[in-house]
Design an enzyme around this catalytic site. Sequence first.
Site, mmCIF file in Angstrom:
data_model
loop_
_atom_site.group_PDB
_atom_site.id
_atom_site.type_symbol
_atom_site.label_atom_id
_atom_site.label_comp_id
_atom_site.label_asym_id
_atom_site.label_seq_id
_atom_site.Cartn_x
_atom_site.Cartn_y
_atom_site.Cartn_z
ATOM 1 N N GLY A 10 0.813 -1.202 0.000
ATOM 2 C CA GLY A 10 0.000 0.000 0.000
ATOM 3 C C GLY A 10 0.844 1.248 0.000
ATOM 4 N N ASP A 13 1.906 5.413 5.630
ATOM 5 C CA ASP A 13 0.959 5.738 6.707
ATOM 6 C C ASP A 13 -0.267 4.833 6.761
ATOM 7 O OD1 ASP A 13 2.578 7.838 7.584
ATOM 8 O OD2 ASP A 13 1.571 9.288 6.296
ATOM 9 N N GLY A 15 -0.270 1.811 7.924
ATOM 10 C CA GLY A 15 -0.147 0.871 9.029
ATOM 11 C C GLY A 15 0.551 -0.440 8.704
ATOM 12 N N LYS A 16 1.405 -0.451 7.681
ATOM 13 C CA LYS A 16 2.067 -1.699 7.275
ATOM 14 C C LYS A 16 2.921 -2.286 8.382
ATOM 15 C CE LYS A 16 3.847 0.440 3.864
ATOM 16 N NZ LYS A 16 3.163 1.683 4.248
ATOM 17 N N SER A 17 3.779 -1.487 8.968
ATOM 18 C CA SER A 17 4.676 -2.001 10.009
ATOM 19 C C SER A 17 3.908 -2.372 11.269
ATOM 20 C CB SER A 17 5.761 -0.965 10.336
ATOM 21 O OG SER A 17 6.546 -0.724 9.187
ATOM 22 N N ASP A 79 8.931 -7.022 6.653
ATOM 23 C CA ASP A 79 8.492 -5.639 6.520
ATOM 24 C C ASP A 79 9.461 -4.911 5.595
ATOM 25 O OD1 ASP A 79 6.762 -3.502 7.046
ATOM 26 O OD2 ASP A 79 8.026 -2.759 8.669
ATOM 27 N N GLU A 80 9.001 -3.849 4.980
ATOM 28 C CA GLU A 80 9.777 -3.079 4.004
ATOM 29 C C GLU A 80 10.216 -3.973 2.844
ATOM 30 O OE1 GLU A 80 9.579 -0.005 4.312
ATOM 31 O OE2 GLU A 80 9.414 0.410 6.446
ATOM 32 N N GLN A 82 9.568 -3.919 -0.161
ATOM 33 C CA GLN A 82 9.877 -3.228 -1.416
ATOM 34 C C GLN A 82 11.373 -3.042 -1.620
ATOM 35 O OE1 GLN A 82 8.422 -1.663 1.183
ATOM 36 N NE2 GLN A 82 9.512 0.241 1.573
#
Length: 185
Positions: A10, A13, A15-17, A79-80, A82
């Site tokens: 997405g 901001d 809320g992924k993490s 996480d991260e 990308q």
Amino acid sequence: MSYELVAYLGVMDAGKSTLALQFHHSLGGEGILYTCMDRGGSGVISSRLGLAHEAREVTPDIDLYDELAELKPPYVVVDEVQFLTAPKQVNHLADAVDGLGLDVYAFGLRTDFLGRLFPASQRLLELADRVEELPVRVNCWCGARGTHNARVRDGVMVFSGDVVEVGDMDTYTVLCRRHHRAGLA
């Protein structure tokens, strides 16, 4: 039992993490956490809400499949995503699902500040068993759903520069497609 590679991609901001850390907690906290270039520093997943957890830092030379085969965790949270080396490391995640019988949950940005898919996000979209929308809606300044990340310098959108600029003086905001394409931050 069927194992899955699940993508949660997405905008900033959304809320992924926070969601990545929540998954880890709700699954029992026994899995492996990976991150790559988190805002909180090397080897940590941090959210803007102040939540943080130690994680393994993914560097370009890590063979994720070999590491997961050795560690044998019950699940994997990345996480991260990308920033992973694509397609190699994303392929490793899919191989871990198929060859090691692991569920892998990957969280990250879909596109960069130019509105282009990150290479790792593209590969993840190609390989994922499921792509889930993040539950937190982020709006553009006009109130429409935010769909694009924009880099802003001195109040003006920036359309050039490295995709990843560590320590840059720019800020980032989320815009709808219309305002991103028009350059109206």
